[in-house]
Design a protein around this motif. Structure first.
Motif, mmCIF file in Angstrom:
data_model
loop_
_atom_site.group_PDB
_atom_site.id
_atom_site.type_symbol
_atom_site.label_atom_id
_atom_site.label_comp_id
_atom_site.label_asym_id
_atom_site.label_seq_id
_atom_site.Cartn_x
_atom_site.Cartn_y
_atom_site.Cartn_z
ATOM 1 N N TYR A 1 -9.796 10.594 -24.817
ATOM 2 C CA TYR A 1 -8.822 10.124 -23.555
ATOM 3 C C TYR A 1 -7.681 9.941 -24.281
ATOM 4 O O TYR A 1 -7.419 9.530 -25.019
ATOM 5 N N THR A 2 -6.792 9.658 -23.255
ATOM 6 C CA THR A 2 -5.561 9.220 -23.320
ATOM 7 C C THR A 2 -5.236 7.796 -22.553
ATOM 8 O O THR A 2 -5.677 7.742 -21.269
ATOM 9 N N ARG A 3 -4.820 6.880 -23.254
ATOM 10 C CA ARG A 3 -4.733 5.506 -22.629
ATOM 11 C C ARG A 3 -3.524 5.328 -22.069
ATOM 12 O O ARG A 3 -2.486 5.760 -22.361
ATOM 13 N N PHE A 4 -3.299 4.287 -20.724
ATOM 14 C CA PHE A 4 -2.105 4.026 -20.233
ATOM 15 C C PHE A 4 -1.932 2.791 -20.836
ATOM 16 O O PHE A 4 -2.540 1.513 -20.552
ATOM 17 N N ILE A 5 -0.643 2.577 -21.587
ATOM 18 C CA ILE A 5 -0.479 1.318 -22.308
ATOM 19 C C ILE A 5 0.472 0.366 -21.535
ATOM 20 O O ILE A 5 1.742 0.926 -21.209
ATOM 21 N N GLN A 6 -0.011 -0.753 -21.251
ATOM 22 C CA GLN A 6 1.150 -1.656 -20.469
ATOM 23 C C GLN A 6 1.454 -2.562 -21.478
ATOM 24 O O GLN A 6 0.913 -3.277 -22.158
ATOM 25 N N ASN A 7 2.764 -2.941 -21.573
ATOM 26 C CA ASN A 7 3.345 -3.923 -22.373
ATOM 27 C C ASN A 7 3.024 -5.523 -21.873
ATOM 28 O O ASN A 7 3.038 -5.588 -20.477
ATOM 29 N N LYS A 8 2.701 -6.268 -22.613
ATOM 30 C CA LYS A 8 2.497 -7.691 -22.501
ATOM 31 C C LYS A 8 3.705 -8.246 -21.776
ATOM 32 O O LYS A 8 4.861 -7.970 -22.483
ATOM 33 N N ASP A 9 3.818 -9.332 -20.866
ATOM 34 C CA ASP A 9 4.732 -9.940 -20.459
ATOM 35 C C ASP A 9 5.274 -11.225 -21.298
ATOM 36 O O ASP A 9 4.365 -11.864 -21.899
ATOM 37 N N ILE B 1 2.661 -0.371 -12.230
ATOM 38 C CA ILE B 1 1.969 -1.179 -11.071
ATOM 39 C C ILE B 1 0.599 -0.354 -11.234
ATOM 40 O O ILE B 1 0.427 0.997 -10.818
ATOM 41 N N ASN B 2 -0.671 -1.014 -11.537
ATOM 42 C CA ASN B 2 -1.882 -0.351 -11.367
ATOM 43 C C ASN B 2 -2.373 -0.489 -9.713
ATOM 44 O O ASN B 2 -2.701 -1.434 -9.234
ATOM 45 N N PHE C 1 -1.531 4.814 -11.664
ATOM 46 C CA PHE C 1 -0.327 3.780 -11.984
ATOM 47 C C PHE C 1 0.985 4.385 -11.468
ATOM 48 O O PHE C 1 1.294 5.463 -11.477
ATOM 49 N N VAL C 2 1.828 3.284 -10.798
ATOM 50 C CA VAL C 2 3.198 3.779 -10.559
ATOM 51 C C VAL C 2 4.212 3.462 -11.535
ATOM 52 O O VAL C 2 4.217 2.177 -12.073
ATOM 53 N N ASP C 3 4.802 4.233 -12.435
ATOM 54 C CA ASP C 3 5.573 3.973 -13.609
ATOM 55 C C ASP C 3 6.586 4.951 -14.021
ATOM 56 O O ASP C 3 6.903 5.879 -12.959
ATOM 57 N N SER D 1 0.835 -1.235 -0.054
ATOM 58 C CA SER D 1 -0.167 0.106 -0.122
ATOM 59 C C SER D 1 0.777 1.374 0.004
ATOM 60 O O SER D 1 0.382 2.300 -0.370
ATOM 61 N N GLN D 2 2.271 1.254 0.398
ATOM 62 C CA GLN D 2 2.876 2.370 0.491
ATOM 63 C C GLN D 2 3.418 2.880 -1.163
ATOM 64 O O GLN D 2 3.620 4.106 -1.084
ATOM 65 N N LEU D 3 2.995 2.071 -1.929
ATOM 66 C CA LEU D 3 3.322 2.469 -3.393
ATOM 67 C C LEU D 3 2.253 3.519 -3.803
ATOM 68 O O LEU D 3 2.557 4.406 -4.583
ATOM 69 N N PHE D 4 1.067 3.652 -3.071
ATOM 70 C CA PHE D 4 0.128 4.860 -3.331
ATOM 71 C C PHE D 4 1.038 6.127 -3.146
ATOM 72 O O PHE D 4 0.780 7.186 -3.788
ATOM 73 N N ARG D 5 2.251 6.133 -2.218
ATOM 74 C CA ARG D 5 3.054 7.388 -2.127
ATOM 75 C C ARG D 5 3.567 7.580 -3.051
ATOM 76 O O ARG D 5 4.351 9.024 -3.363
ATOM 77 N N PHE D 6 3.948 7.045 -4.112
ATOM 78 C CA PHE D 6 4.828 7.120 -5.241
ATOM 79 C C PHE D 6 4.235 7.444 -6.537
ATOM 80 O O PHE D 6 4.696 7.364 -7.692
ATOM 81 N N ASP D 7 2.635 7.407 -6.769
ATOM 82 C CA ASP D 7 1.986 7.918 -7.918
ATOM 83 C C ASP D 7 1.819 9.498 -7.919
ATOM 84 O O ASP D 7 1.122 10.107 -7.599
ATOM 85 N N SER D 8 3.224 10.214 -8.227
ATOM 86 C CA SER D 8 3.217 11.372 -8.095
ATOM 87 C C SER D 8 2.576 12.103 -9.175
ATOM 88 O O SER D 8 2.051 13.258 -8.915
ATOM 89 N N ASP D 9 2.030 11.662 -10.360
ATOM 90 C CA ASP D 9 0.956 12.235 -11.198
ATOM 91 C C ASP D 9 -0.342 11.900 -10.820
ATOM 92 O O ASP D 9 -1.347 12.582 -11.695
#
Length: 642
Positions: free
Chosen positions: A616-624, A284-285, A250-252, A238-246
């Motif tokens: 809209y603008t999409r957030f594109i995530q690459n497939k693994d 990370i979503n 998503f943390v990216d 949950s501490q990742l929420f702190r790093f979503d600066s925009d």
């Protein structure tokens, strides 16, 4: 006696002072220096027997021991060395180091530094200025890391926190006695960074993050030394929420400290693996960490017996029912266009002149209205400004007073230029506080060699981090020194216009739906603005973001600048009838037309025309890709002790 011979030969147990007069003289010289530094009339040069004093003296060739610090300061006839007997070890520092330290920190802090991480080794530990400077640099990293992770400072590490004086964490306080009192709590009234704990699911509360290689532990590595000080570990995801600066959910790579996040994992043989987070995930979503409302309410109900009264439980229950866990994200991923039905309902609240009084309809709006409008920022881009009938959303400040009788906020100043001047004053206070912190930090770090400077050039106090967050909230811009200066320069050129570009700090009092379809917004500061469109809070967060700039582009600009791959529209599925987000490229869009009602006409390559409210603008995530077994992560090996 030099330091080397002192370290190896001195027997402090049997150490005797040679000349009491010299001891007194040295003590007075250093104490007078302190009095000059701190600009006080306090009589520092008198040797004190008061154990509550913040410094130690010498009397009758014997040290006066302060029970508070459990230290002796032994001033000998050696002009270059000062000797300390600590709790668990002996120390020596040069007189110059002692004086230099006292020009930067108080004696109480110095005493703690001397005992910090002391050892039981009987040999004397020589601590020079480089030693102290490194310790204080370490404390900077500890302070910043702890603040960013929302942890309480570890008292065994932090010099300034450990003494329990409730000091503000500010370089201006730490390294410059005359810098003034810059307090972190001037900027501490921030919106929550993490959702209510009842809305955090098991994945959010785990300390293992899923990656394409397997599960791994997260940690923050500000100094680039793989968290040498051991303070950067995440207690939960949950501490990742702190790093979503925009604030897009998503943390990216677009977030400020993404490149400082690392993972710790293990191979099949139990060997530790450390990698940058960016090497094992693209993004990370954060919505994956949010639980459903029904589950949140069940978790609260399970705690019912812990509430002292049934009334207390019921109040918490109602608050949780009304709570929106997605409120922490920015408006552009939460809001959508008002429908015609919304406009019809809004019109019912209007008086005969067409005005909708917010306070008279408080039941319909209830404070944070769930309505927003598009506002142009200093950089020329548009963002959503969330409207509120009470100005509580940031600590950027406001010139409002709450009237307990009318239950309304009113603007304190009747001067027509008051709003722009208030906005300017607030910004300049923020600007000056930040530059003061920066100046004191840089002056301190400039004493180091180039390699150390490069390593610590981005270290920041909690005050600086709070101001940066406040700046972004107030301006809609990512914090950089260039952007900070840009806003200041804009204020100097056009104060009124720049004031309106910042976050609204007055309260909305009325809305009018105009005959041409626009809206007039009236605020308690006396401001009135006309906007083309209003947006409503959807109560959730999407994987797409409103492209507000598209609304203000010409058709030529639209067709030149819109990227059809990352741009999307919400269209009805022909089979299910549900709205789906599809890229403009997948829709076969060739030309975009602007319509007079603020909508868009998308002309496709098969001759169709699709009418949409927004682009809209999409957030594109690459497939693994498939992962080789040798690259997989394995559980942390168990340590079995006989």
């Amino acid at each position: 006696m030099d330091i080397k011979s002192f370290q190896t030969n001195l027997d402090l147990t049997n150490f005797k002072f040679d000349k009491y007069a010299d001891i007194v003289k040295q003590n007075e010289e250093i104490s007078k220096k302190r009095a000059d530094i701190y600009k006080t009339d306090r009589n520092f040069h008198i040797i004190s027997e008061n154990e509550s004093e913040n410094y130690i003296g010498i009397k009758n060739n014997e040290p006066i021991t302060s029970k508070k610090y459990k230290d002796y300061i032994i001033y000998s006839d050696n002009e270059n060395l000062l000797y300390y007997e600590g709790t668990n070890a002996y120390y020596a520092i040069t007189k110059d180091t002692d004086i230099n330290l006292l020009s930067k920190i108080s004696l109480a802090d110095k005493m703690f530094l001397l005992n910090k991480n002391d050892t039981t080794d009987e040999k004397v530990v020589v601590k020079d200025e480089a030693y102290f400077m490194q310790k204080m640099l370490d404390d900077m990293i500890i302070e910043q890391t702890s603040f960013m992770l929302g942890k309480k400072l570890d008292q065994s590490y932090d010099v300034w926190h450990s003494l329990g004086f409730g000091r503000s964490y500010s370089y201006a306080n730490k390294f410059s006695p005359n810098a003034g009192n810059y307090k972190a709590d001037n900027y501490s009234n921030q919106n929550p960074l993490i959702p209510n704990s009842y809305y955090l699911n098991s994945y959010a509360n785990s300390n293992l993050i899923d990656t394409k290689f397997g599960k791994a532990e997260l940690f923050l590595d500000l100094a680039g030394d793989n968290d040498r000080l051991g303070v950067g570990s995440f207690s939960s995801n949950s501490q990742l929420f702190r790093f979503d600066s925009d604030g897009n959910g998503f943390v990216d790579k677009n977030d400020t400290y993404f490149d400082k996040l690392k993972i710790r994992a293990y191979d099949k043989d139990g060997n530790e693996i450390i990698k940058k987070l960016s090497e094992v995930v693209d993004s990370i979503n954060l919505k994956d960490f949010i639980d459903s409302k029904s589950n949140a309410l069940k978790k609260l109900e399970a705690q019912k017996d812990n509430y002292g009264t049934i009334e207390g439980y019921e109040r918490s229950l109602e608050l949780l029912k009304d709570y929106n866990p997605y409120s922490i994200f920015k408006a552009e991923v939460k809001y959508e266009s008002l429908t015609q039905n919304d406009l019809n309902e809004l019109s019912k609240l209007a008086d005969e002149d067409g005005w909708i009084d917010i306070n008279s309809n408080s039941g319909a709006f209830n404070g944070l209205l769930g309505i927003a409008y598009a506002k142009q920022g200093v950089d020329g881009n548009y963002r959503l400004e969330e409207l509120s009938s009470y100005p509580h959303t940031t600590n950027f400040g406001f010139n409002n007073v709450f009237d307990k009788t009318t239950k309304e906020y009113y603007w304190r100043d009747s001067d027509k230029n008051s709003y722009q001047n208030q906005q300017y004053t607030r910004f300049m206070n923020l600007y000056n506080d930040y530059m003061s912190e920066l100046k004191n930090r840089d002056e301190y770090i400039n004493e180091f060699d180039d390699e150390t400077k490069a390593k610590y050039k981005n270290v920041k106090s909690s005050v600086m981090l709070s101001i940066e967050r406040e700046f972004s909230s107030a301006t809609g811009l990512n914090f950089t020194l260039e952007n900070l200066q840009k806003v200041k320069d804009n204020f100097e050129k056009d104060r009124a216009n720049t004031a309106n570009m910042l976050k609204d700090t007055d309260a909305l009092t009325a809305i009018k739906i105009n005959k041409n379809g626009t809206f007039t917004l009236k605020f308690n500061s006396g401001r009135e603005i006309i906007v083309n469109e209003l947006y409503k809070d959807s109560g959730k967060a999407f994987d797409v973001e409103l492209n507000l700039n598209a609304k203000f582009m010409s058709e030529i600009e639209l067709n030149q600048n819109i990227d059809l791959v990352v741009s999307a529209a919400k269209v009805k599925d022909e089979i299910t009838g549900k709205l789906e987000e599809k890229s403009l490229k997948d829709l076969g869009v060739e030309i975009i037309k602007k319509l007079s009602n603020n909508k868009f006409a998308l002309q496709t390559n098969d001759g169709k025309t699709i009418i949409v409210d927004q682009i809209y603008t999409r957030f594109i995530q690459n497939k693994d890709n498939l992962i080789d077994d040798k690259d997989k992560f394995y559980p942390k090996p168990l340590r079995i002790w006989a």
